[in-house]
Write an enzyme that holds these catalytic residues in place. Structure first.
Site, PDB file in Angstrom:
ATOM      1  N   ASP A 140      22.922  -8.119 -28.347  1.00 27.64           N
ATOM      2  CA  ASP A 140      23.755  -8.039 -29.554  1.00 27.64           C
ATOM      3  C   ASP A 140      24.974  -7.156 -29.281  1.00 27.64           C
ATOM      4  O   ASP A 140      24.860  -6.129 -28.607  1.00 27.64           O
ATOM      5  CB  ASP A 140      22.942  -7.424 -30.711  1.00 27.64           C
ATOM      6  CG  ASP A 140      21.782  -8.341 -31.106  1.00 27.64           C
ATOM      7  OD1 ASP A 140      20.830  -7.855 -31.719  1.00 27.64           O
ATOM      8  OD2 ASP A 140      21.843  -9.539 -30.744  1.00 27.64           O
ATOM      9  N   ASP A 176      26.575   2.188 -34.083  1.00 30.20           N
ATOM     10  CA  ASP A 176      25.233   1.928 -33.530  1.00 30.20           C
ATOM     11  C   ASP A 176      24.911   2.963 -32.468  1.00 30.20           C
ATOM     12  O   ASP A 176      23.854   3.582 -32.463  1.00 30.20           O
ATOM     13  CB  ASP A 176      25.238   0.570 -32.801  1.00 30.20           C
ATOM     14  CG  ASP A 176      24.871  -0.588 -33.693  1.00 30.20           C
ATOM     15  OD1 ASP A 176      24.596  -0.340 -34.887  1.00 30.20           O
ATOM     16  OD2 ASP A 176      24.834  -1.718 -33.227  1.00 30.20           O
ATOM     17  N   GLU A 221      16.115  -0.221 -30.385  1.00 32.27           N
ATOM     18  CA  GLU A 221      16.739  -1.533 -30.215  1.00 32.27           C
ATOM     19  C   GLU A 221      17.866  -1.460 -29.203  1.00 32.27           C
ATOM     20  O   GLU A 221      18.161  -2.419 -28.501  1.00 32.27           O
ATOM     21  CB  GLU A 221      17.293  -2.071 -31.541  1.00 32.27           C
ATOM     22  CG  GLU A 221      17.957  -3.425 -31.341  1.00 32.27           C
ATOM     23  CD  GLU A 221      18.657  -3.998 -32.557  1.00 32.27           C
ATOM     24  OE1 GLU A 221      19.351  -3.249 -33.259  1.00 32.27           O
ATOM     25  OE2 GLU A 221      18.488  -5.202 -32.779  1.00 32.27           O
ATOM     26  N   GLU A 222      18.516  -0.288 -29.109  1.00 29.81           N
ATOM     27  CA  GLU A 222      19.706  -0.171 -28.266  1.00 29.81           C
ATOM     28  C   GLU A 222      19.381   0.078 -26.804  1.00 29.81           C
ATOM     29  O   GLU A 222      20.284   0.114 -25.969  1.00 29.81           O
ATOM     30  CB  GLU A 222      20.609   0.957 -28.789  1.00 29.81           C
ATOM     31  CG  GLU A 222      21.077   0.799 -30.225  1.00 29.81           C
ATOM     32  CD  GLU A 222      21.889  -0.479 -30.441  1.00 29.81           C
ATOM     33  OE1 GLU A 222      22.021  -0.900 -31.592  1.00 29.81           O
ATOM     34  OE2 GLU A 222      22.373  -1.064 -29.444  1.00 29.81           O
ATOM     35  N   ASP A 226      15.117   1.166 -35.039  1.00 30.58           N
ATOM     36  CA  ASP A 226      16.391   0.471 -35.001  1.00 30.58           C
ATOM     37  C   ASP A 226      17.385   1.452 -35.604  1.00 30.58           C
ATOM     38  O   ASP A 226      17.349   1.707 -36.801  1.00 30.58           O
ATOM     39  CB  ASP A 226      16.302  -0.825 -35.822  1.00 30.58           C
ATOM     40  CG  ASP A 226      17.600  -1.610 -35.777  1.00 30.58           C
ATOM     41  OD1 ASP A 226      17.612  -2.745 -36.285  1.00 30.58           O
ATOM     42  OD2 ASP A 226      18.602  -1.084 -35.238  1.00 30.58           O
ATOM     43  N   LEU A 277      20.575   1.576 -36.359  1.00 36.11           N
ATOM     44  CA  LEU A 277      21.490   1.172 -37.426  1.00 36.11           C
ATOM     45  C   LEU A 277      21.408  -0.340 -37.596  1.00 36.11           C
ATOM     46  O   LEU A 277      22.127  -1.105 -36.984  1.00 36.11           O
ATOM     47  CB  LEU A 277      22.928   1.613 -37.095  1.00 36.11           C
ATOM     48  CG  LEU A 277      23.774   1.957 -38.327  1.00 36.11           C
ATOM     49  CD1 LEU A 277      23.143   3.087 -39.132  1.00 36.11           C
ATOM     50  CD2 LEU A 277      25.168   2.375 -37.923  1.00 36.11           C
ATOM     51  N   ASP A 278      20.464  -0.735 -38.457  1.00 36.99           N
ATOM     52  CA  ASP A 278      20.242  -2.168 -38.669  1.00 36.99           C
ATOM     53  C   ASP A 278      21.313  -2.733 -39.606  1.00 36.99           C
ATOM     54  O   ASP A 278      21.709  -2.082 -40.566  1.00 36.99           O
ATOM     55  CB  ASP A 278      18.864  -2.373 -39.299  1.00 36.99           C
ATOM     56  CG  ASP A 278      18.627  -3.827 -39.625  1.00 36.99           C
ATOM     57  OD1 ASP A 278      18.453  -4.612 -38.685  1.00 36.99           O
ATOM     58  OD2 ASP A 278      18.684  -4.186 -40.824  1.00 36.99           O
ATOM     59  N   GLU A 306      11.636  -3.558 -36.506  1.00 32.77           N
ATOM     60  CA  GLU A 306      12.152  -4.054 -37.791  1.00 32.77           C
ATOM     61  C   GLU A 306      10.990  -4.562 -38.652  1.00 32.77           C
ATOM     62  O   GLU A 306      10.678  -4.003 -39.693  1.00 32.77           O
ATOM     63  CB  GLU A 306      13.194  -5.167 -37.556  1.00 32.77           C
ATOM     64  CG  GLU A 306      14.502  -4.645 -36.975  1.00 32.77           C
ATOM     65  CD  GLU A 306      15.504  -5.743 -36.618  1.00 32.77           C
ATOM     66  OE1 GLU A 306      15.085  -6.861 -36.283  1.00 32.77           O
ATOM     67  OE2 GLU A 306      16.719  -5.463 -36.677  1.00 32.77           O
TER      68      GLU A 306
HETATM   69  P1  P6P Z   1      21.772 -13.641 -40.028  1.00 35.11           P
HETATM   70  C1  P6P Z   1      21.459  -7.806 -38.908  1.00 35.11           C
HETATM   71  O1  P6P Z   1      22.189  -8.281 -37.774  1.00 35.11           O
HETATM   72  C2  P6P Z   1      20.054  -8.377 -38.815  1.00 35.11           C
HETATM   73  O2  P6P Z   1      19.427  -7.936 -37.650  1.00 35.11           O
HETATM   74  C3  P6P Z   1      19.252  -7.987 -40.050  1.00 35.11           C
HETATM   75  O3  P6P Z   1      19.600  -6.738 -40.560  1.00 35.11           O
HETATM   76  C4  P6P Z   1      19.586  -9.113 -41.025  1.00 35.11           C
HETATM   77  O4  P6P Z   1      18.546  -9.349 -41.966  1.00 35.11           O
HETATM   78  C5  P6P Z   1      19.758 -10.318 -40.102  1.00 35.11           C
HETATM   79  O5  P6P Z   1      20.115  -9.800 -38.819  1.00 35.11           O
HETATM   80  C6  P6P Z   1      20.859 -11.240 -40.581  1.00 35.11           C
HETATM   81  O6  P6P Z   1      20.877 -12.337 -39.684  1.00 35.11           O
HETATM   82  O7  P6P Z   1      21.409 -14.633 -38.944  1.00 35.11           O
HETATM   83  O8  P6P Z   1      21.343 -14.113 -41.402  1.00 35.11           O
HETATM   84  O9  P6P Z   1      23.202 -13.169 -40.006  1.00 35.11           O
END
Ligand code: P6P
Ligand code: AMP
Length: 338
Positions: free
Chosen positions: A63, A69, A92-93, A115, A117-118, A274
């Protein structure tokens, strides 16, 4: 006027329920609270300093990494390294786990997954983001460094889990397996204060939360359930930040779904840092968290730090209805169109 109860006071108070407790978990939970305040400070002013945008690198899982992040990741790692109560970290990083040498961690018995900074792709447009964390007791020999098996434990083995949502206010929500409590940061005193005691998720809600843009890529049973939600005139709310979508679901009821798609045949969201921590919180609040194959999230045996998983999480009555759709409409794999 109720007396203010700070996060630190609450954590220390809860330790008294365990006469044998040494205070190690208490220290670790308090250090996570400190890290949350440090990250919050930068998230709140990200627009003013040069930590917005992308830093041009990609993380362990491919990602694109936002500067915030990396900042959040570094601060969390620093706080946990200095805590002395944690012998290893999986983020995650970072591609692999980070052992913390025993000289610093005093042969600590906990490891932390997070994670940092989700939802960080939303930072530049000022949409709420969050930190997700889980704490496990290590299962490797305490005389040596932590090992991969300390992190690849089922969600049922979590000692504690929670999240911080950096939104209109900053709220830390966590559980240690005896209910869920929420603490709102009061910036005037720099303390998280108990604001949501013993959180319980409504049995059902008026919202369903899914990326409608993938509708045609979902399996037929998912499409039938989404049609059902629409027929019930439920309202679609999808922020694209898992912590924000789950936080709303926890407080107002509803259901959040991230099924498998062609791009993410195993689902997009990460099991370890997550799905599992958020599933622990939601189950402790009376909700449910399963995969689109109807397996309980917390029962899944992880095989990789960054493995992805499908997830359907939220109000118990709505999860039960969704299960009925899967049982009624799912087509055996061998007959599914590729
Ligand atoms: P999409 C943010 O990148 C994430 O990891 C989650 O926080 C979020 O629910 C999901 O991905 C959003 O993914 O494919 O709907 O953009
Ligand atoms: P410790 O000796 O501090 O590692 O605590 C031992 C066990 O007691 C922990 O793994 C928890 O199950 C429980 N415990 C200790 N402190 C707390 C706390 N502050 N809140 C909730 N549970 C706690």
């Amino acid at each position: 006027m109720n007396r203010i109860v700070t996060l630190d006071e609450f954590i220390i108070q809860k330790q008294k329920d365990f006469a044998y407790a040494s205070g190690e978990l208490t220290g670790l939970l308090r250090d996570i609270g400190v890290a949350a305040k440090i990250v919050n400070r930068e998230v709140n002013k990200a627009g003013l300093v040069n930590i917005l945008g992308e830093d041009g690198s990609a993380n362990a899982t491919g990602d694109t990494v936002q500067k915030l992040d990396m900042y959040a990741n570094e601060k969390l790692i620093d706080c946990l390294k200095n805590s002395g109560e944690c012998c290893g970290i999986a983020s995650e990083e970072n591609e692999s786990f980070i052992p913390i040498p025993s000289v610093e961690s005093k042969n600590a018995k906990y490891v932390v997954v997070f994670d940092p900074l989700d939802g960080s792709s939303n930072i530049d447009v000022n949409v709420s983001v969050g930190t997700i964390f889980g704490i496990y007791r290590r299962i490797s020999d305490v005389s040596g460094p932590c090992e991969m098996k300390d992190f690849l434990q089922k969600g049922t083995e979590l000692v504690a889990a929670g999240y911080v949502i950096y939104g209109t206010s900053t709220i830390l929500v966590y559980t240690t397996g005896r209910g869920v409590n929420g603490f709102t940061l009061d910036p005037t005193i720099g303390e998280f204060c108990l604001s949501h005691k013993d959180i319980k998720i409504p049995n059902r809600g008026q919202y369903y939360s899914v990326n409608q843009g993938y509708y045609l890529k979902f399996d037929v049973e998912m499409r039938r359930y989404i049609d059902y939600c629409s027929d019930l005139n439920l309202r679609l709310r999808y922020i694209g930040s898992m912590v924000s979508d789950i936080h709303r679901t926890l407080f107002q009821g509803g259901i959040f779904l991230y099924p498998n798609t062609r791009k993410y045949p195993q689902g997009k969201l990460r099991l370890l840092y997550e799905c599992n921590p958020l599933a622990f919180v939601v189950e402790q609040a009376g909700g449910k968290a399963i995969t689109t194959q109807l397996n309980r999230i917390l029962d899944i045996e992880p095989s990789d730090l960054h493995e992805r998983q499908t997830i359907v999480i939220g109000s118990p009555d709505m999860i039960d209805e969704m299960k009925e759709f899967v049982e009624r409409y799912s087509v055996p794999a061998y007959t599914k169109a590729t």
